[in-house]
Design an enzyme around this catalytic site. Sequence first.
Site, PDB file in Angstrom:
ATOM      1  N   ALA A  65      60.424  54.112  52.862  1.00  0.00           N
ATOM      2  CA  ALA A  65      61.092  53.586  51.669  1.00  0.00           C
ATOM      3  C   ALA A  65      62.586  53.467  51.952  1.00  0.00           C
ATOM      4  CB  ALA A  65      60.850  54.521  50.496  1.00  0.00           C
ATOM      5  N   GLY A 112      56.886  55.839  53.796  1.00  0.00           N
ATOM      6  CA  GLY A 112      56.175  54.774  53.076  1.00  0.00           C
ATOM      7  C   GLY A 112      55.596  53.737  54.023  1.00  0.00           C
ATOM      8  N   GLU A 115      52.369  55.123  55.031  1.00  0.00           N
ATOM      9  CA  GLU A 115      51.488  55.047  53.849  1.00  0.00           C
ATOM     10  C   GLU A 115      50.996  53.614  53.615  1.00  0.00           C
ATOM     11  OE1 GLU A 115      54.487  57.036  51.471  1.00  0.00           O
ATOM     12  OE2 GLU A 115      53.082  58.666  51.054  1.00  0.00           O
ATOM     13  N   GLU A 135      59.404  62.751  55.292  1.00  0.00           N
ATOM     14  CA  GLU A 135      60.090  62.946  54.003  1.00  0.00           C
ATOM     15  C   GLU A 135      60.658  64.349  53.853  1.00  0.00           C
ATOM     16  OE1 GLU A 135      57.122  61.483  54.378  1.00  0.00           O
ATOM     17  OE2 GLU A 135      56.963  59.720  53.093  1.00  0.00           O
TER      18      GLU A 135
END
Length: 261
Positions: A65, A112, A115, A135
């Site tokens: 992200a 992300g 993911e 993260e």
Amino acid sequence: MSYENILVETNQGVGVITLNRPRVHNALSVALISEVGQAVDAFEQDESIGCILIRGSEKVFAAGADISEMASQEYVDLYKNDFPYLTGDGWEVMERRRKPMIAAVSGMALGGGCELAMACDFILASETARFGQPEIKLATMPGAGGTQRLTRALGKAKAMELCLTGRMLDAEEAERAGLVSRILPVTELFAEAMNTAASIAAQSRPVTLMIREAVDQAFETTLSAGLRFERRAFQSSFAFEDRKEGMQAFVEKRKPKFKHR
Ligand code: CO8
């Protein structure tokens, strides 16, 4: 449709989405995820598309992200708008799709990015692929399926270690552990991913949807319920015109002509 953060093309029944923010390692901004959702939605509606392929560049899939965009956000905002990365016209649309979607990963797929790859039906990786959920180093945690899909793919020990340390898996370890289906040389990854997606797109569309649904049941239910689901789905495939054509073509030693009905 014009996009600013992704490139979109269609070829041989495949809808290709290329993440395209090279300056920031394809960091996933709200706008980028929203564009991915819009492109997936358009491919879902497009009768000529039978498979979706998502890729980055040879250098990087996505470094997670967009941290610059997230840095100033407060809990109350994320709670009130339910984390715009994951809701609205982006991530949720992609998760709701029915057509098969392949991730072609070269270079890093982190946070992300990992993911996003795991939200696809399977991952083809280049020799330079690296997967991780870093993260924890930002004092936050995976938020788009990392703790759930990584654990289902790798088992508890490896998933827990990766999420708690941020260690990355290289392509070989990822293949050994079952996270990726195949490893290819960097220069061959995108061509082979395209061939694989095109071969899926050439099959009977309703059957590909049905097979996806049945395999996914293995993660959603008990073995006996999954086997019952599979048996009913198998039986219902006999209602498709394409099933008749597929078997008839085999008997007549010719190529089947599917009508996707
Ligand atoms: N966000 C924003 N910018 C980034 C990101 C990112 N995730 N990753 C890299 N960049 C930027 C850098 O800031 C840098 O910009 P600039 O040139 O302006 O300084 C540029 O990309 C190049 O990066 P580096 O100079 O750092 O390149 P290196 O090759 O030295 O390092 C790394 C590459 C290892 C990938 C490093 O950039 C890095 O560690 N990036 C962050 C990885 C990370 O922590 N990812 C997890 C983010 S949190 C997350 O994903 C939560 C998911 C929640 C769900 C969201 C679903 C969408």
